[in-house]
Design a protein around this motif. Structure first.
Motif, PDB file in Angstrom:
ATOM      1  N   LYS A  38      -7.779  -3.874  -0.780  1.00 49.17           N
ATOM      2  CA  LYS A  38      -8.763  -2.882  -0.340  1.00 49.17           C
ATOM      3  C   LYS A  38      -8.376  -1.485  -0.814  1.00 49.17           C
ATOM      4  CE  LYS A  38     -10.311  -5.359   3.814  1.00 49.17           C
ATOM      5  NZ  LYS A  38     -10.305  -5.362   5.300  1.00 49.17           N
ATOM      6  N   GLU A  39      -7.080  -1.170  -0.744  1.00 51.23           N
ATOM      7  CA  GLU A  39      -6.614   0.134  -1.219  1.00 51.23           C
ATOM      8  C   GLU A  39      -6.869   0.290  -2.715  1.00 51.23           C
ATOM      9  OE1 GLU A  39      -5.340   2.818   0.339  1.00 51.23           O
ATOM     10  OE2 GLU A  39      -5.844   1.802   2.222  1.00 51.23           O
ATOM     11  N   HIS A  66     -10.146   1.610  -3.983  1.00 51.07           N
ATOM     12  CA  HIS A  66     -10.361   3.066  -3.983  1.00 51.07           C
ATOM     13  C   HIS A  66      -9.448   3.784  -4.976  1.00 51.07           C
ATOM     14  CE1 HIS A  66     -12.642   2.226  -0.386  1.00 51.07           C
ATOM     15  NE2 HIS A  66     -11.570   1.768   0.238  1.00 51.07           N
ATOM     16  N   ALA A  67      -8.619   3.048  -5.695  1.00 55.69           N
ATOM     17  CA  ALA A  67      -7.582   3.671  -6.516  1.00 55.69           C
ATOM     18  C   ALA A  67      -8.106   4.249  -7.823  1.00 55.69           C
ATOM     19  CB  ALA A  67      -6.484   2.643  -6.832  1.00 55.69           C
ATOM     20  N   ALA A  99       0.815  -1.211   0.000  1.00 58.37           N
ATOM     21  CA  ALA A  99       0.000   0.000   0.000  1.00 58.37           C
ATOM     22  C   ALA A  99       0.851   1.265   0.000  1.00 58.37           C
ATOM     23  CB  ALA A  99      -0.942  -0.018   1.211  1.00 58.37           C
ATOM     24  N   GLU A 100       2.037   1.193   0.608  1.00 53.41           N
ATOM     25  CA  GLU A 100       2.912   2.365   0.678  1.00 53.41           C
ATOM     26  C   GLU A 100       3.421   2.760  -0.708  1.00 53.41           C
ATOM     27  OE1 GLU A 100       3.081  -0.215   2.776  1.00 53.41           O
ATOM     28  OE2 GLU A 100       2.180   0.878   4.457  1.00 53.41           O
ATOM     29  N   ASP A 115       0.618   4.774  -4.291  1.00 52.97           N
ATOM     30  CA  ASP A 115       0.473   6.122  -4.832  1.00 52.97           C
ATOM     31  C   ASP A 115       1.554   6.422  -5.870  1.00 52.97           C
ATOM     32  OD1 ASP A 115      -1.736   6.618  -3.304  1.00 52.97           O
ATOM     33  OD2 ASP A 115      -0.660   7.683  -1.719  1.00 52.97           O
ATOM     34  N   SER A 132      -5.099  -6.057   2.533  1.00 51.90           N
ATOM     35  CA  SER A 132      -5.013  -4.618   2.789  1.00 51.90           C
ATOM     36  C   SER A 132      -4.669  -3.867   1.505  1.00 51.90           C
ATOM     37  CB  SER A 132      -3.965  -4.335   3.874  1.00 51.90           C
ATOM     38  OG  SER A 132      -2.682  -4.794   3.484  1.00 51.90           O
ATOM     39  N   LEU A 133      -3.790  -4.450   0.676  1.00 49.87           N
ATOM     40  CA  LEU A 133      -3.449  -3.829  -0.602  1.00 49.87           C
ATOM     41  C   LEU A 133      -4.644  -3.876  -1.555  1.00 49.87           C
ATOM     42  CD1 LEU A 133      -1.467  -2.584  -2.599  1.00 49.87           C
ATOM     43  CD2 LEU A 133      -0.576  -4.886  -3.056  1.00 49.87           C
TER      44      LEU A 133
END
Length: 350
Positions: free
Chosen positions: A196-197, A200-201, A169-170, A173, A193-194
């Motif tokens: 889920k991110e 929203h991407a 996730a880090e 972006d 967790s990735l």
């Protein structure tokens, strides 16, 4: 749960169904179709009593989706999803899209040479890793941010779109700023967790099948992304680990038609990782297209004998050029075509 509206149902009737779903504590996903609108109810972890919804004006029927993966299934959406990329490129339609390039970005000269070679052969997307997950901590891990800068340069020079991997996730972006498609590798297929991110991407996601994942587990991982609101998911069959040792992995060609029957998402194939041997990439690529793959992900390196990662499975440019010629013969036999590079995208920006 899926709510099918009557033909000609008004916008107000659709809005009322959505309002009731929200009042019940769930999320509503309207999905206009060619004939009628359907509304998906998401957020439930069990069977929902649909009697309240069935009584609403404009509702034809309420369907309980039986698959554990809801939004990914054909029960939820019968029509195949077509993922749109910049420049008019689409994945999931009649065209078979070829993504090609080296396993990893190694230098400016290397990535530009590879990008030009695959573009000239007819690829429309450049694949290369800036961040590389490796089994050994002593293996080349990629150039990181510098690799992303070089991918941006290759995109500006050739007009090719970019698919590259985000490992956590880090990094997401940073990758999203450069990539037209964010790749999630086999080792991260169940990095929830990735996933889920990525929901929203709002960037297309290429989700590789895990090394020992079942098809159901693979589709459930895709469900994580769709449940977050991102429906632009491309599935990638890349071979699974079995007891066979003659090849790096066992390339599961049968997974392509199976998944296309179960899910509306487009499916592409990675024959390079599937076999792990350069001499087997060509027959596996042919088989994947014949089996109905919507695209291919192929490793090509101008000097694979000195590649910093996966040189043994990387094709030389002349081999890739011949493969593309063969695919242009195979695809029409099953009513498909190989997507060609659109010159209007060249130099369209970084």
């Amino acid at each position: 749960m899926l709510i099918v509206m009557r033909h000609g149902a008004s916008d107000e009737e659709v809005r009322r169904v959505c309002d009731v779903i929200i009042e019940m504590g769930y999320q509503a996903r309207p999905m206009p179709g060619r004939q009628r609108t359907t509304v998906g109810l998401v957020g439930n972890d069990g069977r929902v009593d649909g009697s309240r919804i069935e009584a609403l004006s404009g509702v034809q029927e309420v369907i309980h989706v039986s698959k554990p993966y809801k939004q990914v299934s054909r029960e939820w959406k019968a029509e195949s999803t077509i993922v749109s990329l910049p420049g008019g490129l689409t994945i999931g339609g009649e065209d078979v899209v070829v993504m090609a390039g080296p396993c990893s970005v190694e230098s400016e000269q290397q990535i530009l040479a590879a990008a030009e070679a695959v573009r000239e052969a007819g690829a429309t997307v450049l694949r290369a890793g800036a961040f590389k997950p490796r089994s050994s901590p002593y293996s080349f891990q990629g150039l990181g941010v510098e690799g992303l800068h070089l991918l941006r340069l290759a995109k500006a020079e050739t007009g090719l779109l970019i698919v590259t991997e985000a490992m956590d996730a880090e990094q997401l972006d940073l990758v999203v700023e450069v990539a037209d498609v964010v790749q999630i590798g086999a080792r991260n297929m169940q990095n929830y967790s990735l996933l889920k991110e990525l929901g929203h991407a709002r960037k297309p996601v290429l989700l590789k099948r895990g090394l020992m994942a079942t098809i159901e587990e693979w589709l459930l991982s895709a469900e994580y992304v769709l449940s977050g609101g991102n429906a632009e998911v491309i599935l990638c069959e890349r071979g699974i680990r079995t007891f066979e040792t003659a090849t790096r992995n066992t390339f599961d060609v049968s997974a392509i038609p199976v998944v296309k029957k179960l899910s509306h998402l487009p499916v592409i194939a990675d024959p390079s990782h599937g076999a792990g041997r350069r001499d087997m990439v060509v027959p596996m690529a042919r088989a994947a297209v014949a089996a109905g793959a919507d695209g291919l992900l192929i490793e090509v390196h101008c000097d694979p004998d000195h590649a910093l990662s996966d040189g043994a499975q990387s094709m030389f440019p002349p081999q890739f050029d011949r493969l593309m010629a063969e695919l242009r013969i195979i695809a029409p036999a099953i009513g498909r075509s190989i997507c060609v590079e659109q010159t209007t995208r060249r130099g369209w920006g970084s």
